[in-house]
Every structure is written in C-alpha cells, then in structure tokens.
Motif scaffolding. Structure first.
Motif, PDB file in Angstrom:
ATOM      1  N   ALA A   1     -32.704 -23.160  31.632  1.00  0.00           N
ATOM      2  CA  ALA A   1     -31.662 -22.201  31.259  1.00  0.00           C
ATOM      3  C   ALA A   1     -31.248 -21.362  32.463  1.00  0.00           C
ATOM      4  O   ALA A   1     -30.057 -21.067  32.654  1.00  0.00           O
ATOM      5  CB  ALA A   1     -32.167 -21.303  30.132  1.00  0.00           C
ATOM      6  N   LEU A   2     -32.223 -20.995  33.308  1.00  0.00           N
ATOM      7  CA  LEU A   2     -31.903 -20.253  34.528  1.00  0.00           C
ATOM      8  C   LEU A   2     -31.042 -21.086  35.474  1.00  0.00           C
ATOM      9  O   LEU A   2     -30.086 -20.584  36.064  1.00  0.00           O
ATOM     10  CB  LEU A   2     -33.194 -19.845  35.245  1.00  0.00           C
ATOM     11  CG  LEU A   2     -33.917 -18.599  34.762  1.00  0.00           C
ATOM     12  CD1 LEU A   2     -35.155 -18.345  35.603  1.00  0.00           C
ATOM     13  CD2 LEU A   2     -33.006 -17.391  34.798  1.00  0.00           C
ATOM     14  N   ILE A   3     -31.384 -22.376  35.603  1.00  0.00           N
ATOM     15  CA  ILE A   3     -30.624 -23.253  36.486  1.00  0.00           C
ATOM     16  C   ILE A   3     -29.195 -23.402  35.987  1.00  0.00           C
ATOM     17  O   ILE A   3     -28.232 -23.377  36.774  1.00  0.00           O
ATOM     18  CB  ILE A   3     -31.314 -24.630  36.598  1.00  0.00           C
ATOM     19  CG1 ILE A   3     -32.675 -24.481  37.283  1.00  0.00           C
ATOM     20  CG2 ILE A   3     -30.440 -25.617  37.376  1.00  0.00           C
ATOM     21  CD1 ILE A   3     -33.519 -25.740  37.258  1.00  0.00           C
ATOM     22  N   GLU A   4     -29.021 -23.543  34.677  1.00  0.00           N
ATOM     23  CA  GLU A   4     -27.672 -23.646  34.105  1.00  0.00           C
ATOM     24  C   GLU A   4     -26.867 -22.388  34.401  1.00  0.00           C
ATOM     25  O   GLU A   4     -25.685 -22.448  34.765  1.00  0.00           O
ATOM     26  CB  GLU A   4     -27.764 -23.873  32.596  1.00  0.00           C
ATOM     27  CG  GLU A   4     -28.267 -25.253  32.210  1.00  0.00           C
ATOM     28  CD  GLU A   4     -28.295 -25.440  30.703  1.00  0.00           C
ATOM     29  OE1 GLU A   4     -27.689 -24.599  30.001  1.00  0.00           O
ATOM     30  OE2 GLU A   4     -28.896 -26.401  30.232  1.00  0.00           O
ATOM     31  N   LYS A   5     -27.507 -21.226  34.245  1.00  0.00           N
ATOM     32  CA  LYS A   5     -26.817 -19.966  34.489  1.00  0.00           C
ATOM     33  C   LYS A   5     -26.437 -19.818  35.964  1.00  0.00           C
ATOM     34  O   LYS A   5     -25.338 -19.375  36.304  1.00  0.00           O
ATOM     35  CB  LYS A   5     -27.706 -18.809  34.042  1.00  0.00           C
ATOM     36  CG  LYS A   5     -27.005 -17.455  34.030  1.00  0.00           C
ATOM     37  CD  LYS A   5     -27.923 -16.387  33.467  1.00  0.00           C
ATOM     38  CE  LYS A   5     -27.226 -15.023  33.463  1.00  0.00           C
ATOM     39  NZ  LYS A   5     -28.117 -13.960  32.947  1.00  0.00           N
ATOM     40  N   LEU A   6     -27.355 -20.211  36.867  1.00  0.00           N
ATOM     41  CA  LEU A   6     -27.075 -20.151  38.304  1.00  0.00           C
ATOM     42  C   LEU A   6     -25.969 -21.124  38.691  1.00  0.00           C
ATOM     43  O   LEU A   6     -25.104 -20.808  39.520  1.00  0.00           O
ATOM     44  CB  LEU A   6     -28.349 -20.449  39.098  1.00  0.00           C
ATOM     45  CG  LEU A   6     -29.402 -19.343  39.127  1.00  0.00           C
ATOM     46  CD1 LEU A   6     -30.734 -19.887  39.614  1.00  0.00           C
ATOM     47  CD2 LEU A   6     -28.950 -18.182  40.009  1.00  0.00           C
TER      48      LEU A   6
ATOM     49  N   PRO B   1     -18.058 -24.192  33.258  1.00  0.00           N
ATOM     50  CA  PRO B   1     -19.181 -23.662  34.037  1.00  0.00           C
ATOM     51  C   PRO B   1     -19.700 -22.308  33.580  1.00  0.00           C
ATOM     52  O   PRO B   1     -20.835 -21.954  33.891  1.00  0.00           O
ATOM     53  CB  PRO B   1     -18.613 -23.595  35.457  1.00  0.00           C
ATOM     54  CG  PRO B   1     -17.591 -24.665  35.502  1.00  0.00           C
ATOM     55  CD  PRO B   1     -16.971 -24.668  34.143  1.00  0.00           C
ATOM     56  N   LYS B   2     -18.894 -21.516  32.865  1.00  0.00           N
ATOM     57  CA  LYS B   2     -19.339 -20.198  32.466  1.00  0.00           C
ATOM     58  C   LYS B   2     -19.516 -20.036  30.957  1.00  0.00           C
ATOM     59  O   LYS B   2     -19.878 -18.960  30.500  1.00  0.00           O
ATOM     60  CB  LYS B   2     -18.349 -19.136  32.966  1.00  0.00           C
ATOM     61  CG  LYS B   2     -18.370 -18.963  34.477  1.00  0.00           C
ATOM     62  CD  LYS B   2     -17.575 -17.733  34.898  1.00  0.00           C
ATOM     63  CE  LYS B   2     -17.700 -17.507  36.396  1.00  0.00           C
ATOM     64  NZ  LYS B   2     -16.993 -16.275  36.834  1.00  0.00           N
TER      65      LYS B   2
ATOM     66  N   THR C   1     -21.018 -16.749  27.080  1.00  0.00           N
ATOM     67  CA  THR C   1     -20.282 -16.792  28.333  1.00  0.00           C
ATOM     68  C   THR C   1     -20.889 -15.799  29.311  1.00  0.00           C
ATOM     69  O   THR C   1     -21.469 -14.786  28.907  1.00  0.00           O
ATOM     70  CB  THR C   1     -18.789 -16.482  28.115  1.00  0.00           C
ATOM     71  OG1 THR C   1     -18.072 -16.681  29.335  1.00  0.00           O
ATOM     72  CG2 THR C   1     -18.583 -15.057  27.645  1.00  0.00           C
ATOM     73  N   SER C   2     -20.782 -16.083  30.606  1.00  0.00           N
ATOM     74  CA  SER C   2     -21.331 -15.213  31.636  1.00  0.00           C
ATOM     75  C   SER C   2     -20.214 -14.477  32.352  1.00  0.00           C
ATOM     76  O   SER C   2     -19.066 -14.929  32.398  1.00  0.00           O
ATOM     77  CB  SER C   2     -22.150 -16.031  32.645  1.00  0.00           C
ATOM     78  OG  SER C   2     -21.352 -17.016  33.267  1.00  0.00           O
TER      79      SER C   2
END
Length: 455
Positions: A87-92, A160-161, A193-194
């Motif tokens: 999940a961290l990798i996806e967010k990065l 991507p976001k 979404t980020s």
C-alpha cells in the motif's frame, strides 16, 4: 450534532485553502513530507537498500528525482512486500508518477505495476465455540454452533492518484445471532484519492473505521461517509470522519450519524499516543436491548502503545458524556482496556478486531496475547468499538433481567494463542472470562477455536 458537524466542515475548509503545490522533477521534497517516513519504512523492512553504495541518506533532503529512483527500486521488489508495504508503494508511485515517467519507468515497470494493481482477495473464518455460564444461567445464544464468515475483496487503481476498494461478505450461523444469514452483501465500497483539497488522503463511500487502538472507533464495514487524513508533521497525523452508520432496528430515528476528529503522534519508533473526540446522535431507548436510555453522546478517547523488546503494550481510556440519561446509567460512563502481545501484525490494535497478530505469510509464526477490558453501562456507543463485533456478542442475552450486548456493564479477561499453520492459514485458540462490571457477578466463560484463511 449539527454544531459539531459545522465545526468539522469549517476545519476541512480551513485546511483545504492551503492548496496543492506541484513540484518539478528536480525540486527538493520538503523535509516534513510523508514520503520520507514511507521510504524509511521500506528501507527498514528490506524492500529497498538505498543508493548504489547500499546506504539510505535519511538525514539528507532528497529531490523528487532522487525520491523517484527509490520508489522505482521499491516497485521492482514489490513482490517481496507485505500488504502494508504494498500500500505504501502504491501511494509513493502515485505521488511520484511524473518523475517515474521521466525516468523511463513508464515504458517498463510502471505500466506493468499499474496493470498488476488490480487485486482480488478472499478471506474466511471458520469457528468452533463453546461457553460455560454460571450454574442456573442460560448459555449465550449461538455459542454452541459452527460459525463461518466469507469475504471477497476487490481493489485497483483508477489513475495514479485514485484507487477503489470493494468487499462482499457473507455470514452463516454467526455467533450471537438467532438465525442463519447466508445472504451476500457489500459492506465495503469506497474511492480513495491522494493530495486532494489540501489533504494527503481523502476516502469516501462505504468503509471500515479503525482509529487509535479501535476500542471505541472501530466498525468493520457498513459506514457510509467520508474520511480525511493529513500529516501535520512527520510524526503527527490528523484524521476527520463523518459517517452514517448502518444500524439495527433498535435505533430510534432515521439513521445513526457520527463525526469524529483524531490526532495521533509517534513519540519514537516504539511509542505512539493519540486522542479522539466523537459526536454520536444515536438515541438509545429503554425499549431496545438496553435497560437504560439517552438522547445522544460526546466521547473523549485517549490512547497509547509502546514496544518493549518483542512485546507491545497498548492502553486506551474513554469517557462518554450522555445527554438526558434515563435509568441505571451514569451521565459520564467510562471504559478502558490494556493489552500485551508479542504479535508482529498490527500489535498496536486490540484483539480481536477481525485480524490476526501472526504473519500469515510465514508458517510457524506465532503470537501470545492477553488483555483486560472494563466498560461501565453506556460507556461505548452502540454499533461502535471492536468489542461490540466480537464472536461472543449476543444482542438479546439477559442475566437476571439486565441486558448485555458484549461490552455493556461487562469486564473481561482475554487470552489468545495464534499460529500460522501454512501460508495463508492460521489457527487461533481464544479464552474469555466475563463478569458484571457493577457487581463483579460472573456472566460467562467462552472458548473458541478459529481457523483463518486468507488468499
């Protein structure tokens, strides 16, 4: 309730006007940006090994270009990451998508990674249980039954976001119910979404709630609303939530609305503290499964968790202020819980919370857990809190004319042993001893053997 909701909206607006600042590929990443913590965790867990010299320059401000290089390395090794690190990798990857494209990752690994971002998962619980009530008292309804729950999970990226998560669940002869329920239903379905409206993360739709240690702010699905997350600093996280909670027929009125704000701070890599304030408009009447009533409630929650060697100690304390209390209930009922575990999977959360502390990817992984929780009458809002959704909950169980719903006026010692039998397959042996908080009279003792399967 309306006043609290307006305050939350005003806070959301005030935070949103900070805007979103875009950065070119060679601009520095701000020293307090969340991605430093994320990359540091990936480095600590062995997903990335830093620069070519094998070091990670954690004391140096990185450019977005340098950060993207580290993210690219993490994407290459995502198959070695657990669910949390993925999940961290996806967010990065979403945060540094432009830089990754400029590095040429788009042609190769970024496109392959995005294609593989769609995931399908499955988990199942199979439970065999028994109980031992005091002499002359009835057994807790449903506790001498075979019980099962199955869930199918879908997740993926829209862009991507933006991502989505959907979960379908079934329950058959689940503990605490008087009849079988084999109907499938969607208890989770949300978009996320980020970097939106000045927040690091915005989630809306039907979702679960897990805040602090989850003694109070926990509900595994069935919340329709919005959750906003913002990093105020590297070690401080602010979260705002407003939900309509899916409730049972005992709730008077059209819906149960809750709004909350939580702050959580990491004092060190081993220690985390938190505070939360909750407004709940649910009206509890004496005609429901309770022997008391009130108009609404405001709750204040304090949380702390620290790791000492291989063990994690967690504590949570809450005060619930009831409006217009009726019957045998205090105007400010209290609840608290303490826990000690050597588990490695989310040990800062109180068990059980529909999770296991063992690593289900490592056969032989094991965990011991012991806890004690105490709740006064009316201390935990209806439909909320991990304890209300446990397998021993029986909404119609009465002892000497007093109603119990799992935590209401109940104190309990809890012990659990868990072991991963094979990859994706875990066994949990649980024991609970309940007493009436106000009188110390025994309520029940329960024993469970639980088989966890996660695909």
């Amino acid at each position: 309730m309306k006043k609290t909701f307006c305050i939350l909206l005003a806070l959301v607006f005030a935070l949103s006007i900070t805007g979103i600042v875009s950065a070119g590929p060679f601009m520095d990443v701000p020293a307090k940006h969340w991605s430093y913590d994320a990359v540091s965790k990936l480095a600590k867990d062995g997903i990335i090994d830093g620069y070519g010299d094998g070091t990670f320059r954690g004391d140096k401000t990185l450019t977005r270009y340098e950060m993207a290089m580290l993210v690219g390395k993490a994407m290459e090794r995502s198959d070695k990451a657990d669910a949390q690190n993925k999940a961290l990798i996806e967010k990065l990857a979403a945060e540094y998508s432009t830089e990754l494209n400029n590095l040429g990752v788009r042609v190769g690994k970024l496109e392959a990674y995005n294609k593989s971002a769609f995931k399908v998962g499955f988990d199942s619980l199979t439970i065999i249980s028994t109980d031992n009530p005091p002499t002359g008292q009835p057994e807790v309804k449903g506790n001498h039954m075979f019980k099962m729950r199955n869930r199918l999970n879908f997740s993926g990226n829209v862009n991507p976001k933006m991502s989505y998560t959907i979960r379908a669940a079934t329950g058959v002869n689940f503990a605490g119910t008087s009849s079988a329920n084999s109907n499938a239903f969607f208890d989770v379905g949300y978009m996320q979404t980020s970097n939106f409206l000045g927040f690091d993360e915005v989630r809306w739709g039907r979702m679960s709630t897990v805040e602090q240690g989850n003694m109070i702010l926990f509900r595994d699905g069935g919340n329709d609303g919005i959750r906003l997350t913002k990093k105020l600093a590297n070690d401080v996280t602010l979260r705002l939530g407003a939900y309509i909670v899916n409730t049972d027929a005992t709730n008077s009125g059209d819906s149960q609305d809750i709004q909350y704000i939580s702050l959580q701070q990491k004092l060190s890599p081993q220690t985390t503290v938190g505070f939360a304030a909750l407004n709940n408009n649910r009206i509890v009447t004496q005609g429901g499964p309770f022997n008391y009533g009130y108009g609404s409630s405001d709750l204040f929650d304090f949380y702390a968790s620290t790791k000492i060697g291989k063990w994690t100690a967690t504590g949570e304390y809450a005060v619930n202020r009831l409006s217009n209390p009726i019957g045998n209930v205090s105007a400010s009922p209290r609840s608290w819980e303490i826990q000690l575990t050597n588990g490695i999977n989310m040990p800062h959360l109180f068990y059980p919370s529909m999770k296991v502390f063992t690593d289900l990817n490592k056969p032989g992984s094991e965990a011991f857990t012991i806890s004690y929780r105490r709740a006064e009458t009316g201390a935990i809002p209806a439909n909320l809190g991990a304890s209300r959704q446990l397998w021993w909950v029986s909404p119609n169980y009465r002892l000497n004319g007093a109603a119990y719903d799992g935590v209401d006026n109940a104190s309990v010692w809890y012990a659990s042993y868990q072991r991963t039998l094979a990859k994706g397959l875990g066994l949990s042996l649980d024991y609970q001893d309940f007493k009436v908080t106000s009188t110390r009279a025994p309520i029940d003792k329960t024993i469970y053997a639980i088989l966890w399967f996660v695909l």
